[in-house]
Each structure stands twice: as C-alpha cells, then as structure tokens.
Enzyme design. Structure first.
Site, PDB file in Angstrom:
ATOM      1  N   ASP A 143       5.078   4.752  -4.759  1.00  0.00           N
ATOM      2  CA  ASP A 143       5.520   3.388  -4.497  1.00  0.00           C
ATOM      3  C   ASP A 143       6.426   3.503  -3.698  1.00  0.00           C
ATOM      4  OD1 ASP A 143       7.218   4.682  -6.450  1.00  0.00           O
ATOM      5  OD2 ASP A 143       7.978   2.692  -7.080  1.00  0.00           O
ATOM      6  N   GLU A 208       8.806   5.015  -9.100  1.00  0.00           N
ATOM      7  CA  GLU A 208      10.289   5.592  -9.029  1.00  0.00           C
ATOM      8  C   GLU A 208      11.211   4.634  -8.537  1.00  0.00           C
ATOM      9  OE1 GLU A 208      11.939   6.185  -6.023  1.00  0.00           O
ATOM     10  OE2 GLU A 208      13.592   6.965  -6.998  1.00  0.00           O
TER      11      GLU A 208
END
Ligand SMILES: CCCCCCCC/C=C\CCCCCCCC(=O)N[C@@H](CCCCN)C(=O)O
Ligand SMILES: [Zn+2]
Ligand SMILES: [Zn+2]
Length: 524
Positions: A143, A208
């Site tokens: 991400d 994350e």
C-alpha cells in the site's frame, strides 16, 4: 600592606594574575587536545568484514525493459490506505493478480508456499533443506499513502520516467521499490534453480501505512502460531545517504537497528458558541492556535547520545577525514556540536529528539458563528530515550492552559519506541545486511542507526530480537520530503541496485554461519 588600587604595584600583580590565567587556559586546552588526539589515534575499528557469497557477472540482474515496466505498472495500481481498515481493496486485488502473472516462478514453483492473508497480504515461504537453520524474513508493503496530481511534476500514479533516468510515482521509495526488488530477486534465483538451505519468508503487507493491523499483524500471528522464531527480519527503512552527513564524503548506508515510537495526540478546545458580532477576547481557534504555536516553539529536549545515534557517528569515524575522526571519537566533548549540526535539518533532527508535527486542524462552522470547538492532531515520533507518557507530560507543561484538553488519538496505533537490535561483529542478520550492501555499493560505509518513521516490523518483535529497517535507496536528506510528499521518485539505476541487494542478501543469508573475511582490529 596591599598597594593602593591603580598604583604600579597593583598593575604588576594584575598582570601576573592575567598571565597565570592565560597559562591555566593554555594548559587546559592543550590537555584536552592531547586527550582527544590520543583517543582519535588509538580508536579501534572493531568492524569485521565477512566473506560474501561468490558471484559471477551472470549473477547481476539488469533493470532491463521488462523489469522497469513491472515497476512502472505496479505504480499505476492506486493501492491507497487512508485510515485503519480503510484501503482500496479493488486496487490491492488487481495488484495481487498482476504480481501473480508477472512472477510466475515465484507463484508456481513447488519450492514456494504462497498464501493470501486476510484477503490482501501476501506471505511466501521457501522451506530450507537444513531445518537446523533459523528462518529469516524479508518484509515490504503493497500500500501507499494518498497523492493527488497537484504539486507533482508528473502525475503520481502514471509512472513517468524522465530523461535523467528518474521514475516518478507514489510508492517508488515507500515501498513498491521494496516489493518489486524482493520479487525480482526471488524470481531470478528460482529460475536459476536456487534451493535455499535456510528457510526464507517474504511478507508483503497491505496496510502498513495505517498500522498493519490487518496485514503484517495477521502474518506475524500465523508465524507465531506455527511456533516459528526468526534469525532476523529486514523491512523498509533507512536509506543510503550519498551526501548530507557532517565530515564524511562517502555514501553512508544507515541500517535501522531501532525505530522511534509513534504517538498522535488530540488537542481540543471547547467554548460556548454564539454570534460573531459579540466575540470574547479569544475564540476556540485562537486559544488552540496559541497553544500549538508554543509547542512548535519548544522542541522536545536534545537527547543526542541517549540512543543509537552516537554509535552511528562513531561507526563513521574510521571512514572520515582526520578532523572527522578527531570529533567523532570524542563525542564526550564534541557531542553538543554534532547534535546541533544534526538538529539543523528536518531530515536529521529526528535523530536527536522526539519530533513534533501539527498535521491536522479542524474548527469553524460559518463566518458569522463563534466556533464552539477547535481540534488539532499532533504527531510525535518518539526518541528511544523517551516514552509516550514523557511526551504527553512535556506537551502539557509547554501548553500550560487548562482550557486545552489533551488525549491520545484513538484513530491510530500509538507505539512506544522499539527495542534496539544487535549490531555487533558477531550478529548474523546485521552482518549479512552489511556484507550485501558492500557487494552492491562497494564505496558505502555501513553504520547502525535509528529509523525516524515506523514500519510493520513492530508486529514481528516477538519473533526475533534482530529487526532491521533498511532499503538501499540512494538519497540525499532533502529527498526525505518526497516520501509521503510531492515528486516521490527513484533512479532506475538505483532500483537495479535494490534488486541486486536482495539477490545478494538471499545468497548471503543462506550461509550457515558468518565466515570472517578479515578483521580491522588486525590492521592496527
Ligand atoms: C543522520 C541520519 C540522516 C537521516 C536522513 C534520512 C532521510 C530519510 C530517508 C528515508 C526514510 C524512509 C522512511 C521509510 C519508512 C517509513 C515508512 C512509513 O511511512 N511508515 C509510516 C507508518 C505509519 C503507521 C501508522 N501508525 C509512518 O512512519 O508514518
Ligand atoms: Zn512504507
Ligand atoms: Zn510510508
């Protein structure tokens, strides 16, 4: 009887006293200089260089058209995370299918166990032939943080390569370079018939940027449930600084042996509203703004020497000019000077103190309505020598205004500073990373340091004490503005080096134990 003031005798005694003072000052400074000189001359470089894996020219992976195209294409998936549990699931799935298609050997080899975890994270296991060897884990995340075209020289999700060889895009440094770097290296290894002796895990988290609770936390729990302990973990982290550090002209690879704590505090002022034609001396916005201005004007204390930052500078000493070595081997005397130099730039100030960033301010209903509430979020990255409570106590003391409520933000995962991982001459994980850096970046100096940002490694702390945050992006401190900011970019040539770093890391980590190449202490 004492000579009267102003007479010839008193002038002589004054002169004698002045000479004695000058002599004393000369003796003190000369002694200090001699102590520093002896320490600089006798400073023992305890580094040991280990035998790296044998490689030939065919063992170098070129970032050819297909390799670069895969990274460019990866950037076009808008795998944006916005808040806890809030991320673009469709784009993550598209990215996942893309990776499966583009890395067929990784995803179809009988040597690789591949699992999709909690819908969007990817966990790979390559079982080793020697079960006696503890596994290790390569981590990265799929991400990215949000980005709009505004402020960018090239749209953040287009993947434009400029004539000077830079690839622009959200995720080029944080952290699709890590994801593709690992997978390119693994695909290359498997195609050449690599069979590991030491089990290797690859964990690609999908959230994350919002704490990793749905991705890395689940993968870590799966490994714990299987009773797995790890030799070491390496995840995104500090870069190779090609310039910007005081008194050293070599590239410096800073291997993050710790990461700072993370706390976001909510500051709130609530007052009666009302008609803006009859305002009080201070509105809620005025009260909160003054409080926040006091916070920015009162940085948290300089803690240089209370964390790994001093060791980082001392590890540089053997590679510095004599003046640099003179200073860095005498931080007991020159520490305040060095910490002031680090504190002078936003990119390095985070090494010496807990940082304060006012990131959100909300208030106001309408231009003729007195605002009943003003709220602000302040993000602190906590130095290892402090705790979340220390930060709250300091902020309260600085603001010193009962009208300002302070509380922990519940929207993010606040964390104390991490433990400091071992970085000694015998510490396998650290030395394997050092050796791999030196094979791909032979001029670089490797030092232990602290990562100012935070990573998914917080979820793996129960699986090993050897956790390192490092990715060999070659940057200058000013590039730190690009991470989470405008014009994030990576040099294509540097991406090729990142792939080869992981290629060598996988080979070096597959040794059963470190094999000493030579010890610098033998040079003395
Ligand atoms: C003498 C030292 C000089 C240091 C100069 C450093 C320049 C900075 C370059 C690279 C830093 C890369 C940081 C990448 C890791 C950070 C990853 C990240 O963005 N993590 C997020 C996690 C948020 C989790 C929510 N709680 C973050 O830290 O915000
Ligand atoms: Zn990241
Ligand atoms: Zn990030």
């Amino acid at each position: 009887m004492a000579a009267p003031a102003g007479s010839k005798e008193s002038g002589t005694s004054l002169g004698r006293s002045f000479c004695k003072l000058c002599l004393l000052i000369f003796i003190v400074f000369t002694s200090l200089f001699l102590v520093c000189l002896i320490r600089a001359l006798t400073f023992e470089n305890r580094e040991i260089d280990y035998k790296p894996c044998k490689v030939t020219d065919e063992d170098y992976i070129r970032a050819d058209g297909k390799v670069v195209d895969r990274l460019v294409h990866s950037l076009r998936f808008k795998t944006v995370s916005t808040s806890k549990h809030e991320y673009n699931r469709d784009e993550l799935l598209k990215f996942q299918f893309f990776l499966k298609r583009e890395f067929p050997t990784v995803h179809n080899s009988s040597l690789v166990k591949h699992e999709v975890v909690n819908g969007y994270s990817l966990l790979y296991e390559l079982p080793g032939t020697n079960p006696e060897l503890k596994p290790y884990l390569l981590a990265a995340h799929l991400d990215v943080v949000p980005a709009s075209d505004e402020g960018w020289e090239h749209p953040p999700f287009d993947g434009v390569i400029t004539e000077d060889g830079h690839l622009y895009g959200r995720g080029t440094l944080d952290n699709k370079d890590g994801v593709l770097g690992i997978l390119e290296a693994l695909e290359f290894h498997l195609k050449r018939g690599f069979k590991p002796k030491r089990t290797l895990f690859v964990a690609l988290g999908h959230d994350e940027e919002v704490g990793g609770d749905d991705g890395a936390a689940h993968m870590a729990q799966m490994l714990k449930d299987r009773g797995i302990q790890l030799e070491f973990v390496i995840d995104e982290g500090m870069p190779i600084l090609s310039a910007g550090l005081p008194m050293i002209d070599k590239p410096v690879a800073i291997i993050g042996a710790a990461e700072k704590g993370y706390v976001t505090l909510e500051f709130k002022v609530e007052v009666p509203g009302g008609h803006s034609s009859m305002p009080p001396p201070e509105t809620s916005i005025g009260i909160l703004s003054k409080a926040l201005a006091r916070l920015e004007a009162s940085p948290h204390p300089d803690l240089f020497g209370y964390g790994p930052e001093a060791a980082m500078m001392e590890h540089m000493a053997p590679h510095m000019s004599f003046l640099g070595k003179f200073v860095m081997t005498n931080l007991w005397l020159f520490g305040p000077l060095v910490s002031r130099a680090l504190a002078s730039k936003p990119a390095t100030n985070g090494q010496v103190r807990t940082t304060t960033a006012i990131t959100v301010f909300n208030s106001g209903i309408k231009d003729n309505v007195l605002p009943p509430v003003a709220t602000a979020y302040v993000n602190h990255r906590i130095h290892p020598a402090q705790s979340i409570q220390d930060v709250i106590d300091y902020d309260k003391a600085v603001i010193n205004d009962e009208r300002v409520q302070i509380k922990l933000s519940r929207s993010v995962m606040n964390r104390e500073p991490s433990p400091i991982s071992p970085t000694g001459p015998e510490d396998f994980g650290y030395q394997i990373i050092r050796s791999s850096v030196k094979q791909v970046f032979p001029d670089a100096v490797t030092v232990p340091g602290i990562l100012m940002g935070n990573t998914d490694t917080k979820h793996y702390l129960d699986l090993t004490k050897s956790v390192y945050r490092f990715l060999p992006a070659v940057l200058v401190p000013e590039d730190s503005k690009r991470i989470h900011g405008f014009n994030e970019r990576i040099a294509v040539q540097n991406f090729e080096q990142i792939i080869n770093f992981f290629y060598h890391l996988i080979l070096n980590a597959d040794q059963e134990k470190l094999q000493v190449l030579h010890s610098h202490t033998e040079e003395l």
